[in-house]
Design a protein around this motif. Structure first.
Motif, mmCIF file in Angstrom:
data_model
loop_
_atom_site.group_PDB
_atom_site.id
_atom_site.type_symbol
_atom_site.label_atom_id
_atom_site.label_comp_id
_atom_site.label_asym_id
_atom_site.label_seq_id
_atom_site.Cartn_x
_atom_site.Cartn_y
_atom_site.Cartn_z
ATOM 1 N N VAL A 16 0.878 -1.182 0.000
ATOM 2 C CA VAL A 16 0.000 0.000 0.000
ATOM 3 C C VAL A 16 0.908 1.222 0.000
ATOM 4 N N ASP A 17 0.776 2.048 -1.042
ATOM 5 C CA ASP A 17 1.662 3.214 -1.139
ATOM 6 C C ASP A 17 0.966 4.308 -1.937
ATOM 7 N N ASP A 18 1.202 5.552 -1.562
ATOM 8 C CA ASP A 18 0.630 6.658 -2.359
ATOM 9 C C ASP A 18 1.661 7.259 -3.315
ATOM 10 N N PHE A 19 2.840 6.678 -3.356
ATOM 11 C CA PHE A 19 3.926 7.097 -4.254
ATOM 12 C C PHE A 19 4.302 8.576 -4.061
ATOM 13 N N SER A 20 4.080 9.107 -2.876
ATOM 14 C CA SER A 20 4.470 10.502 -2.616
ATOM 15 C C SER A 20 5.986 10.623 -2.531
ATOM 16 N N GLY A 26 -2.791 4.279 -2.879
ATOM 17 C CA GLY A 26 -3.671 5.154 -2.100
ATOM 18 C C GLY A 26 -2.962 5.608 -0.844
ATOM 19 N N SER A 27 -3.522 6.663 -0.252
ATOM 20 C CA SER A 27 -2.905 7.185 0.970
ATOM 21 C C SER A 27 -3.535 6.534 2.200
ATOM 22 N N ILE A 28 -2.716 6.225 3.157
ATOM 23 C CA ILE A 28 -3.224 5.638 4.403
ATOM 24 C C ILE A 28 -4.004 6.666 5.225
ATOM 25 N N THR A 29 -4.009 7.918 4.762
ATOM 26 C CA THR A 29 -4.840 8.925 5.441
ATOM 27 C C THR A 29 -6.281 8.885 4.919
ATOM 28 N N GLU A 30 -6.518 8.109 3.846
ATOM 29 C CA GLU A 30 -7.869 8.072 3.257
ATOM 30 C C GLU A 30 -8.636 6.857 3.762
ATOM 31 N N GLY A 55 5.099 3.113 5.744
ATOM 32 C CA GLY A 55 4.683 4.339 5.053
ATOM 33 C C GLY A 55 4.657 5.524 6.013
ATOM 34 N N ALA A 56 5.264 6.624 5.605
ATOM 35 C CA ALA A 56 5.301 7.815 6.460
ATOM 36 C C ALA A 56 5.873 8.984 5.686
ATOM 37 N N ILE A 57 5.659 10.187 6.224
ATOM 38 C CA ILE A 57 6.461 11.330 5.764
ATOM 39 C C ILE A 57 7.792 11.193 6.469
ATOM 40 N N GLU A 78 -0.876 14.062 10.820
ATOM 41 C CA GLU A 78 -1.975 13.330 10.170
ATOM 42 C C GLU A 78 -1.470 12.084 9.449
ATOM 43 N N VAL A 79 -0.373 12.252 8.696
ATOM 44 C CA VAL A 79 0.134 11.100 7.922
ATOM 45 C C VAL A 79 0.785 10.074 8.855
ATOM 46 N N ASN A 80 1.615 10.557 9.762
ATOM 47 C CA ASN A 80 2.390 9.600 10.560
ATOM 48 C C ASN A 80 1.599 9.048 11.740
ATOM 49 N N SER A 108 9.268 3.088 13.779
ATOM 50 C CA SER A 108 9.453 4.300 14.574
ATOM 51 C C SER A 108 10.834 4.842 14.198
ATOM 52 N N SER A 109 11.460 5.624 15.055
ATOM 53 C CA SER A 109 12.728 6.234 14.644
ATOM 54 C C SER A 109 13.594 6.621 15.835
ATOM 55 N N GLY A 110 14.891 6.577 15.608
ATOM 56 C CA GLY A 110 15.849 7.089 16.592
ATOM 57 C C GLY A 110 15.701 8.587 16.792
ATOM 58 N N HIS A 139 15.450 7.517 -4.523
ATOM 59 C CA HIS A 139 14.326 8.450 -4.685
ATOM 60 C C HIS A 139 14.239 9.449 -3.542
ATOM 61 N N LYS A 140 15.030 9.248 -2.475
ATOM 62 C CA LYS A 140 14.817 10.032 -1.257
ATOM 63 C C LYS A 140 15.448 11.426 -1.265
ATOM 64 N N GLY A 141 16.151 11.789 -2.331
ATOM 65 C CA GLY A 141 16.708 13.142 -2.425
ATOM 66 C C GLY A 141 17.568 13.483 -1.220
HETATM 67 N N1 LIG Z 1 15.679 5.481 6.366
HETATM 68 C C1 LIG Z 1 15.950 5.765 7.629
HETATM 69 O O1 LIG Z 1 17.115 6.024 7.986
HETATM 70 C C2 LIG Z 1 14.862 5.735 8.678
HETATM 71 C C3 LIG Z 1 15.225 6.003 10.003
HETATM 72 C C4 LIG Z 1 14.229 5.981 10.975
HETATM 73 C C5 LIG Z 1 12.931 5.675 10.631
HETATM 74 N N2 LIG Z 1 12.600 5.449 9.338
HETATM 75 C C6 LIG Z 1 11.190 5.124 9.039
HETATM 76 O O2 LIG Z 1 11.159 4.008 8.188
HETATM 77 C C7 LIG Z 1 10.009 4.079 7.350
HETATM 78 C C8 LIG Z 1 10.437 3.898 5.905
HETATM 79 O O3 LIG Z 1 11.285 4.985 5.565
HETATM 80 P P1 LIG Z 1 12.163 4.993 4.250
HETATM 81 O O4 LIG Z 1 13.507 5.455 4.626
HETATM 82 O O5 LIG Z 1 11.981 3.712 3.545
HETATM 83 O O6 LIG Z 1 11.494 6.200 3.452
HETATM 84 P P2 LIG Z 1 10.757 6.225 2.014
HETATM 85 O O7 LIG Z 1 10.329 7.634 1.786
HETATM 86 O O8 LIG Z 1 11.604 5.589 1.012
HETATM 87 O O9 LIG Z 1 9.510 5.307 2.281
HETATM 88 C C9 LIG Z 1 8.274 5.782 2.744
HETATM 89 C C10 LIG Z 1 7.208 5.260 1.813
HETATM 90 O O10 LIG Z 1 5.938 5.635 2.345
HETATM 91 C C11 LIG Z 1 5.130 6.109 1.279
HETATM 92 N N3 LIG Z 1 4.130 7.015 1.844
HETATM 93 C C12 LIG Z 1 4.318 8.249 2.366
HETATM 94 N N4 LIG Z 1 3.150 8.773 2.774
HETATM 95 C C13 LIG Z 1 2.198 7.831 2.510
HETATM 96 C C14 LIG Z 1 0.793 7.792 2.689
HETATM 97 N N5 LIG Z 1 0.126 8.820 3.221
HETATM 98 N N6 LIG Z 1 0.115 6.693 2.298
HETATM 99 C C15 LIG Z 1 0.785 5.632 1.740
HETATM 100 N N7 LIG Z 1 2.122 5.626 1.550
HETATM 101 C C16 LIG Z 1 2.810 6.712 1.923
HETATM 102 C C17 LIG Z 1 6.093 6.804 0.337
HETATM 103 O O11 LIG Z 1 5.587 6.963 -0.988
HETATM 104 C C18 LIG Z 1 7.286 5.856 0.404
HETATM 105 O O12 LIG Z 1 7.179 4.827 -0.553
HETATM 106 C C19 LIG Z 1 9.344 5.415 7.647
HETATM 107 O O13 LIG Z 1 8.294 5.213 8.545
HETATM 108 C C20 LIG Z 1 10.447 6.212 8.293
HETATM 109 O O14 LIG Z 1 9.937 7.203 9.160
HETATM 110 C C21 LIG Z 1 13.540 5.468 8.357
#
Ligand SMILES: NC(=O)c1ccc[n+]([C@@H]2O[C@H](COP(=O)([O-])OP(=O)(O)OC[C@H]3O[C@@H](n4cnc5c(N)ncnc54)[C@H](O)[C@@H]3O)[C@@H](O)[C@H]2O)c1
Length: 314
Positions: A32-36, A53-57, A76-78, A91-93, A115-117, A177-179
């Motif tokens: 499940v991904d919104d490709f944001s 789709g977005s997990i906020t919907e 999935g998260a911002i 809202e998203v997270n 979660s996250s450090g 893709h993460k810029g």
């Molecule tokens: N990469 C790191 O170092 C790190 C560190 C701590 C925590 N995290 C957590 O790990 C998870 C994955 O992170 P990542 O590094 O793979 O980032 P990422 O941006 O590559 O992956 C996040 C994915 O979630 C999707 N997404 C965002 N908003 C969404 C929504 N509303 N509905 C559906 N999909 C949505 C994005 O399109 C993307 O594919 C996240 O929760 C992030 O907070 C990552």
């Protein structure tokens, strides 16, 4: 077994789905991904179903509920730690996570979530779950709010296994893709490959707990297999400086280029992170296998062979 992976087009999510596909060929997998932020390229070899789709919907949440998954891996998260729109971040997270936990409660699905450090901010290391949780930015706060809600949920629903994984600084394949949010390992490697000097905030001695994505994937699988509930750190337990990272990349690329140091423009910045892994080892029966000396050369080779690095903005 039926598994839903939110954020499956992203960095950690796509590494997870590809490993699940390989290791458990009988499982039904749903991304499940919104490709944001995530990229379709990460899904090219994925054979399961993709729900866009977005997990906020509500309609996306309903689709997940209909699947009655055995497990939800919620990635999935911002992930933009510099975003200051507090409402959007929450809202998203956080709010969407509450909805997913509600699905889990109804379908008795296990949940493993990211979660996250970042929840620790500039707390004195090593970072221990339950101590000094004072995030410096709204991203870190949104993850702490998720953890607090998850703890309440775990108490009220002891038969639904929920594990929160506080990843530290993850690096590895499929993060292009993460810029500016991609790991410094990618950014510095690409700078060197382009013939530039690697750029670090003065004076490169800030330390982070850099964890290889393969170890994070394994932590997700072990968390599900444990059948337990809890919140744990996922790192290596070793803090390494950005200077050490550059040295390791230089060795892998056989170059002697010098670092260019510049002023750190961020007011909120973690100067030193190091995960305490005591709870993690107890709860998940997991230990990290990869230090930067092994992870970085493997990843640098992957970048050289698989990434269109000339197109990346570093
Ligand atoms: N990469 C790191 O170092 C790190 C560190 C701590 C925590 N995290 C957590 O790990 C998870 C994955 O992170 P990542 O590094 O793979 O980032 P990422 O941006 O590559 O992956 C996040 C994915 O979630 C999707 N997404 C965002 N908003 C969404 C929504 N509303 N509905 C559906 N999909 C949505 C994005 O399109 C993307 O594919 C996240 O929760 C992030 O907070 C990552």
């Amino acid at each position: 077994m039926r598994a839903v992976i939110t954020g499956g087009a992203g960095f950690i999510g796509s590494n997870l789905i590809l490993e699940l596909q390989k290791r458990f060929p009988d499982w039904e997998l749903f991304v499940v991904d919104d490709f944001s932020s995530g990229n379709f390229k990460n899904l090219r070899t994925f054979n399961g179903e993709v729900i866009t789709g977005s997990i906020t919907e509500e309609k996306t949440i309903q689709k997940i509920e209909k699947l009655k998954p055995d497990v939800i891996f919620h990635q999935g998260a911002i992930v933009d730690t510099t975003l200051t729109d507090q409402r959007r971040m929450m809202e998203v997270n956080c709010e969407a996570f509450k909805e997913l936990l509600e699905v889990a409660r109804k379908s008795r699905s296990a949940v493993v979530y990211a979660s996250s450090g970042a929840v620790y901010g500039n707390t004195e290391p090593p970072m221990v779950v339950g101590k000094g949780e004072l995030p410096e930015n709204v991203y870190g706060y949104s993850k702490l709010a998720m953890d607090r809600y998850a703890r309440k949920f775990m108490k009220e629903n002891p038969t639904v296994p929920v594990v929160g994984l506080r990843y530290f600084n993850v690096y590895g394949p499929r993060e292009e893709h993460k810029g500016k949010m991609a790991s410094m390992v990618l950014q510095l490697t690409v700078q060197i490959l382009k013939g530039k000097r690697p750029r670090l905030f003065k004076w490169g001695e800030q330390k982070r707990d850099f964890v290889y994505v393969k170890d994070c994937v394994e932590a997700n699988i072990k968390a599900f297999e444990s059948g337990k509930s809890g919140i744990v750190n996922v790192g290596t337990g070793n803090a390494r400086s950005f200077n050490e990272v550059v040295e390791t990349i230089k060795k892998a690329l056989r170059t002697d280029v010098e670092v260019e140091y510049f002023d750190n423009p961020y007011k909120f910045y973690q100067n030193f992170t190091q995960a305490d892994l005591t709870h993690t080892k107890e709860l998940l029966n997991w230990t990290p296998q990869t230090q930067i000396e092994e992870g970085i050369p493997e990843y640098v080779n992957w970048i050289k062979e698989n990434v269109d690095w000339e197109e990346l903005p570093y």
